[in-house]
Motif scaffolding. Structure first.
Motif, PDB file in Angstrom:
ATOM      1  N   HIS A  84      66.390 -29.100  10.255  1.00 25.56           N
ATOM      2  CA  HIS A  84      67.263 -29.986  11.033  1.00 25.56           C
ATOM      3  C   HIS A  84      66.595 -30.534  12.293  1.00 25.56           C
ATOM      4  O   HIS A  84      67.270 -30.854  13.272  1.00 25.56           O
ATOM      5  CB  HIS A  84      68.561 -29.247  11.411  1.00 25.56           C
ATOM      6  CG  HIS A  84      69.185 -28.533  10.240  1.00 25.56           C
ATOM      7  ND1 HIS A  84      69.566 -29.210   9.113  1.00 25.56           N
ATOM      8  CD2 HIS A  84      69.434 -27.224  10.011  1.00 25.56           C
ATOM      9  CE1 HIS A  84      70.042 -28.326   8.230  1.00 25.56           C
ATOM     10  NE2 HIS A  84      69.969 -27.114   8.757  1.00 25.56           N
ATOM     11  N   ASN A 110      62.418 -34.002  10.186  1.00 23.99           N
ATOM     12  CA  ASN A 110      62.202 -33.248   8.927  1.00 23.99           C
ATOM     13  C   ASN A 110      62.404 -34.133   7.691  1.00 23.99           C
ATOM     14  O   ASN A 110      61.576 -34.141   6.778  1.00 23.99           O
ATOM     15  CB  ASN A 110      63.147 -32.054   8.830  1.00 23.99           C
ATOM     16  CG  ASN A 110      62.863 -30.987   9.869  1.00 23.99           C
ATOM     17  OD1 ASN A 110      62.944 -31.263  11.052  1.00 23.99           O
ATOM     18  ND2 ASN A 110      62.527 -29.782   9.443  1.00 23.99           N
ATOM     19  N   LYS A 111      63.509 -34.876   7.691  1.00 20.08           N
ATOM     20  CA  LYS A 111      63.846 -35.665   6.486  1.00 20.08           C
ATOM     21  C   LYS A 111      62.801 -36.743   6.255  1.00 20.08           C
ATOM     22  O   LYS A 111      62.339 -36.949   5.130  1.00 20.08           O
ATOM     23  CB  LYS A 111      65.239 -36.294   6.641  1.00 20.08           C
ATOM     24  CG  LYS A 111      66.334 -35.271   6.466  1.00 20.08           C
ATOM     25  CD  LYS A 111      67.669 -35.883   6.045  1.00 20.08           C
ATOM     26  CE  LYS A 111      68.683 -34.790   5.830  1.00 20.08           C
ATOM     27  NZ  LYS A 111      69.157 -34.214   7.138  1.00 20.08           N
ATOM     28  N   GLU A 112      62.428 -37.406   7.356  1.00 21.05           N
ATOM     29  CA  GLU A 112      61.434 -38.489   7.274  1.00 21.05           C
ATOM     30  C   GLU A 112      60.100 -37.953   6.722  1.00 21.05           C
ATOM     31  O   GLU A 112      59.480 -38.559   5.858  1.00 21.05           O
ATOM     32  CB  GLU A 112      61.252 -39.027   8.696  1.00 21.05           C
ATOM     33  CG  GLU A 112      60.403 -40.248   8.818  1.00 21.05           C
ATOM     34  CD  GLU A 112      60.249 -40.637  10.295  1.00 21.05           C
ATOM     35  OE1 GLU A 112      61.201 -40.437  11.101  1.00 21.05           O
ATOM     36  OE2 GLU A 112      59.159 -41.124  10.640  1.00 21.05           O
ATOM     37  N   THR A 128      60.467 -37.085   2.969  1.00 19.14           N
ATOM     38  CA  THR A 128      60.571 -38.312   2.156  1.00 19.14           C
ATOM     39  C   THR A 128      59.182 -38.930   1.985  1.00 19.14           C
ATOM     40  O   THR A 128      58.806 -39.359   0.887  1.00 19.14           O
ATOM     41  CB  THR A 128      61.527 -39.328   2.844  1.00 19.14           C
ATOM     42  OG1 THR A 128      62.759 -38.660   3.060  1.00 19.14           O
ATOM     43  CG2 THR A 128      61.756 -40.556   2.003  1.00 19.14           C
TER      44      THR A 128
END
Ligand code: FAQ
Length: 326
Positions: free
Chosen positions: A285, A289-291, A294
């Motif tokens: 979180h 992290n998500k970037e 991906t």
């Protein structure tokens, strides 16, 4: 005489494989891929080496973001070389990890599905050019302190990979510190940019060393196996003691009001680390992290045709060789 007895200097009673292993560790012998090792030793090494490899590869992303925007050709060349080195470090480490009997595909799968961790530090954004200085100076500086002891870690392939990695990290650290020196001696805006980068990267850099020794679940066993040579807290303290004078030298202020030299311990006392933030980032979180994930998954999927083409070409060459031999 059995192999066990020979290794036990020909004495009558034979030692268990586990005892022989422990003795080898005590003698500071390197453990090599084909040697017997406890399953837990193998798994622990796969965990740490693969997380280290993933960190190098994911760690290319925050800096890769600035290659096209480097302020001069000289800076661009140096940054490009640094990011390429990180790819190389990832590859040595994946290779070292594969010697423990796990495939590259499995390792990538663990990263892409979130099963394997990578360093928390690479989940922070790089918003100004000064961040390239702060990463080299602080993040590579922290990496060197963590990795120099790993050059004498007990698993041979990991130790040997670390020797080269550390030499290259040393160039990375200087590259970053030199950017900071230049900015700190530049216009008031440039100095402010350097200070802002230090403010944002200081605490996450301290978190790189992992939880406190009291909270660290793996340290005790890893120290016994000589996988880790120093604890998280020892390395963190070493980093602080080394970095504070470097900040002072270039007129920047460490963003910690509780930082104070402690004559008795011959080291700095420092403020409280925000461990909630650390665990949030580790659990996925953090700000990027998500970037990051991906980007890695996309690279893997979009690169499939390249891997397939390389395999098809290799097979063609192999078939040609076979035909000639017949
Ligand atoms: N981030 O019991 P401990 C670089 C996890 S390379 C995320 O203390 P351990 C070069 C830990 O995995 C940077 N997770 O664990 C570069 C464990 O979870 P698990 C990477 C973290 O293994 C520069 C749990 O917390 N370096 O920077 C972190 O004894 C610039 C409990 O922790 C390495 O990987 C964290 N910061 O100690 C590249 C060095 N800290 O696995 C590009 C080798 C802890 O049970 C640009 N690794 N965790 O799910 C090590 O020395 C150790 O693995 C530690 C952690 C010290 C990182």
């Amino acid at each position: 005489m059995s192999e066990k007895e020979i290794k036990n200097h020909g004495t009558e009673h034979s030692l268990s494989l586990e005892e022989i292993f422990e003795q080898r560790i005590a003698r500071d012998e390197k453990i090599e891929p084909k040697d017997w090792m406890p399953e837990k030793y193998r798994k622990t090494h796969i965990r740490q080496i693969s997380q280290h490899a993933h960190s190098e590869i994911v760690g290319m992303l925050p800096e890769g973001n600035w290659i096209t925007r480097a302020p001069s050709l000289r800076r661009k060349v140096a940054l490009l070389a640094k990011v390429q080195d990180e790819a190389g470090h990832g590859l040595y480490l994946y290779s070292a990890c594969e010697t423990l009997g796990i495939s590259r595909e499995e390792l990538y799968e663990q990263l892409h599905t979130g099963k394997a961790k990578y360093s928390s530090i690479f989940n922070y954004p790089t918003v100004t050019w000064a961040d390239m200085g702060a990463i080299g100076w602080l993040v590579d500086g922290a990496a060197i302190i963590n990795q120099v002891p790993l050059c004498s870690t007990s698993y041979g392939p990991y130790a040997r990979a670390m020797i080269r990695v550390c030499k290259e990290e040393s160039f990375h650290q200087r590259q970053g510190y030199e950017i900071m020196i230049t900015l700190a001696n530049g216009s008031p805006e440039q100095k402010e940019m350097a200070q802002d980068a230090l403010n944002r990267w200081w605490w996450p850099s301290l978190m790189m060393f992992g939880p406190t020794d009291a909270e660290s679940v793996h340290t005790a066993q890893s120290m016994k196996w000589k996988l880790k040579r120093k604890t998280n807290d020892e390395l963190r303290q070493q980093f602080i003691d080394q970095t504070v004078p470097q900040a002072e030298l270039i007129g920047l202020t460490i963003p910690d009001p509780d930082l104070k030299w402690n004559e008795e311990k011959k080291g700095y006392d420092f403020g409280k680390i925000d461990w909630d933030e650390f665990w949030q980032v580790v659990k996925g979180h953090g700000p990027c992290n998500k970037e990051r994930m991906t980007a890695r998954v996309n690279a893997w999927e979009k690169g499939e045709w390249v891997r397939d083409a390389a395999m098809a070409y290799a097979k063609k060459q192999e078939d040609k060789k076979l035909k000639k031999a017949i």
